[in-house]
Enzyme design. Sequence first.
Site, short mmCIF file in Angstrom:
data_model
loop_
_atom_site.label_atom_id
_atom_site.label_comp_id
_atom_site.label_asym_id
_atom_site.label_seq_id
_atom_site.Cartn_x
_atom_site.Cartn_y
_atom_site.Cartn_z
N SER A 1 12.85 -36.35 -13.26
CA SER A 1 12.47 -35.33 -12.30
C SER A 1 10.95 -35.25 -12.11
O SER A 1 10.49 -34.97 -11.00
CB SER A 1 13.01 -33.96 -12.74
OG SER A 1 12.63 -33.66 -14.05
N CYS A 48 21.90 -34.15 -12.02
CA CYS A 48 20.98 -34.33 -13.15
C CYS A 48 19.54 -34.07 -12.71
O CYS A 48 19.20 -32.93 -12.39
CB CYS A 48 21.20 -35.70 -13.78
SG CYS A 48 20.65 -35.72 -15.48
N ILE A 68 23.34 -37.55 -19.45
CA ILE A 68 22.27 -38.43 -19.95
C ILE A 68 20.96 -37.63 -19.93
O ILE A 68 20.43 -37.34 -18.86
CB ILE A 68 22.13 -39.69 -19.07
CG1 ILE A 68 23.47 -40.44 -19.00
CG2 ILE A 68 21.02 -40.59 -19.61
CD1 ILE A 68 23.49 -41.55 -17.96
N HIS A 108 26.52 -37.10 -14.27
CA HIS A 108 26.38 -38.25 -13.36
C HIS A 108 27.74 -38.71 -12.83
O HIS A 108 28.30 -39.69 -13.34
CB HIS A 108 25.73 -39.41 -14.11
CG HIS A 108 24.28 -39.28 -14.33
ND1 HIS A 108 23.33 -39.81 -13.48
CD2 HIS A 108 23.60 -38.66 -15.31
CE1 HIS A 108 22.13 -39.52 -13.93
NE2 HIS A 108 22.25 -38.83 -15.04
N GLU A 156 28.43 -40.45 -10.38
CA GLU A 156 28.39 -41.80 -9.80
C GLU A 156 28.59 -42.87 -10.86
O GLU A 156 28.72 -44.05 -10.53
CB GLU A 156 27.05 -42.00 -9.05
CG GLU A 156 25.83 -42.18 -9.92
CD GLU A 156 25.36 -40.91 -10.63
OE1 GLU A 156 26.01 -39.85 -10.49
OE2 GLU A 156 24.35 -41.00 -11.35
#
Length: 200
Positions: A50, A80, A136, A173, A175
């Site tokens: 970030s 996230c 994560i 996550h 994806e």
Amino acid sequence: MRPRVGVLAMQGDFREHVERLHALGVEACEVRTEAELDEVDALIIPGGESTTIARLLIAFDLLDPLRARIAAGLPVWGTCAGAIMLAKRVPGLDRPPIGVMDVTVDRNAFGRQVDSFEADLDIAGIEGPPIRAVFIRAPVIREPGPAVEVLAALPDGRIVACREGRLLATSFHPELTDDSRLHEWFVRLAEEAMASRAPA
Ligand code: GLN
């Protein structure tokens, strides 16, 4: 009307989101410029780092255009690091987040010994078996404002998914698993947003 879904491609795992959307037959593209942002009906902000994404948003002159599109009703899903970017309150982030969701998000909230882990989550609005969620160095969502709907929490009560209007935030996550239900859900949200804008 099928939405064109952009994935913010500053840094992080944007390719996985684009591939997942394509696998669902959804038109999807990477977004790095204001012109590209103008072309999309919804946006995913991926996981990554970030602090880096926050810096690059300023460097690419995207922070104000993004805030303006969101104020005008753009559906956005942050996963996230993307969830961190959406929050209004992010302790310790050294650049401003986009700052549009009425939540506090704590970065790296799970400590070193459990930097990464998986959990099965029941998510409000998602039919069927629990969603396998991959965390994560994940953030935790706190202090949801009155307009924020909590969609999922861990057994200890820590919030890991929430929604405020057309904004969706998940700490994990989606994806990175084979389960596409959250992507499908977000595409439906984008379709509804388009339908409500279309002239009668
Ligand atoms: N820890 C990262 C951050 O603070 C987020 C991790 C992720 O996106 N997987 O930006």
